[in-house]
Enzyme design. Structure first.
Site, PDB file in Angstrom:
ATOM      1  N   ASP A 156       0.862  -1.163   0.000  1.00 34.54           N
ATOM      2  CA  ASP A 156       0.000   0.000   0.000  1.00 34.54           C
ATOM      3  C   ASP A 156       0.914   1.233   0.000  1.00 34.54           C
ATOM      4  O   ASP A 156       2.113   1.120   0.279  1.00 34.54           O
ATOM      5  CB  ASP A 156      -0.886  -0.045   1.255  1.00 34.54           C
ATOM      6  N   ASP A 177      -0.168   5.170   0.952  1.00 33.53           N
ATOM      7  CA  ASP A 177      -0.434   6.120   2.038  1.00 33.53           C
ATOM      8  C   ASP A 177      -0.569   5.381   3.374  1.00 33.53           C
ATOM      9  O   ASP A 177      -1.382   4.463   3.492  1.00 33.53           O
ATOM     10  CB  ASP A 177      -1.736   6.873   1.780  1.00 33.53           C
ATOM     11  N   ASP A 179      -1.265  -0.813   6.029  1.00 34.44           N
ATOM     12  CA  ASP A 179      -1.520  -0.250   7.361  1.00 34.44           C
ATOM     13  C   ASP A 179      -3.003  -0.211   7.696  1.00 34.44           C
ATOM     14  O   ASP A 179      -3.390   0.200   8.787  1.00 34.44           O
ATOM     15  CB  ASP A 179      -1.005   1.195   7.401  1.00 34.44           C
TER      16      ASP A 179
END
Length: 225
Positions: free
Chosen positions: A12, A14, A177
């Site tokens: 991922d 961001d 995250d």
């Protein structure tokens, strides 16, 4: 947890590789100011990040994480364009890499891992951000939230990577995250690593049962050694 037989690592963007919340906040507040609406502290906007530009804009217009279902479609389209235009010109003002990210990505690439980005962020922003943060040339494939008809938490982007790179799900590892990353991995039957420091709406990433949970990006290198 040791991962074996992995060839491709899907990251991922961001909240995993970069902390983009400062510049996303700048763009959302610019949008709200332009519309003569109240602006918000960065910490509040940070808690809205992680589902792509359209959801972030809707949260900005709603003034909360819970999206107002009565947002006028014309207002939304106008707001989205204001946001995207400003953000496009201010991608790397205060956005920065999380600790160890650049060094660890280089180590993983040197070890022969194929690196991929799978983000819900619009595709047009990915490469300029990578260039701005000196990550050019590390990734074999970049997939944005608008590249396919579905985005994370749907498994489609992850399965698309497997297909395009001619690898099995078992040869891949998803690193993220947010619950969107872990849920997408679960739905694709792909193993995953959850990182605790990004944007997960105040939830413990471990609730979604990734195969491993790390506080530090550098732990990924250790577990893949």
């Amino acid at each position: 947890m040791k991962f074996t037989n992995k060839e491709v690592i899907l990251f991922d963007l961001d909240g995993t590789l970069i902390d983009s919340a400062p510049d996303l906040s700048l763009a959302i507040n610019h949008m709200l100011s332009t519309l003569k609406r109240p602006t918000f502290e960065q910490d509040i906007i940070r808690s809205w990040v992680g589902n792509g530009a359209q959801v972030l804009v809707k949260r900005g217009l709603s003034g909360q994480a819970e999206i107002d279902q009565d947002i006028d479609p014309a207002l939304f389209e106008k707001s989205l364009q204001i946001f995207l235009e400003f953000y496009k010109n201010n991608l790397c003002i205060d956005t920065q890499l999380y600790p160890s990210v650049r060094a660890c990505l280089k180590i993983l690439k040197a070890k022969g891992y194929r690196l991929v980005i799978v983000t819900n962020k619009p595709f047009e922003f990915i490469e300029p951000i990578l260039d701005g943060l000196q990550l050019t040339g590390l990734f074999e494939m970049l997939l944005g939230g608008d590249c396919l008809e579905k985005r994370k938490p749907d498994p489609l982007p992850l399965l698309h990577v497997c297909e395009k790179l001619s690898v099995s799900v078992e040869q891949c590892l998803m690193v993220g995250d947010s619950k969107n990353d872990i849920l997408a991995a679960k739905a694709a039957n792909m193993e995953s690593i959850g990182l605790t420091y990004g944007y997960n709406y105040g939830e413990d990433i471990g609730m979604h049962n990734p195969e491993a949970v790390f506080d530090d990006f550098a732990d990924i290198v250790a577990t893949l050694s």
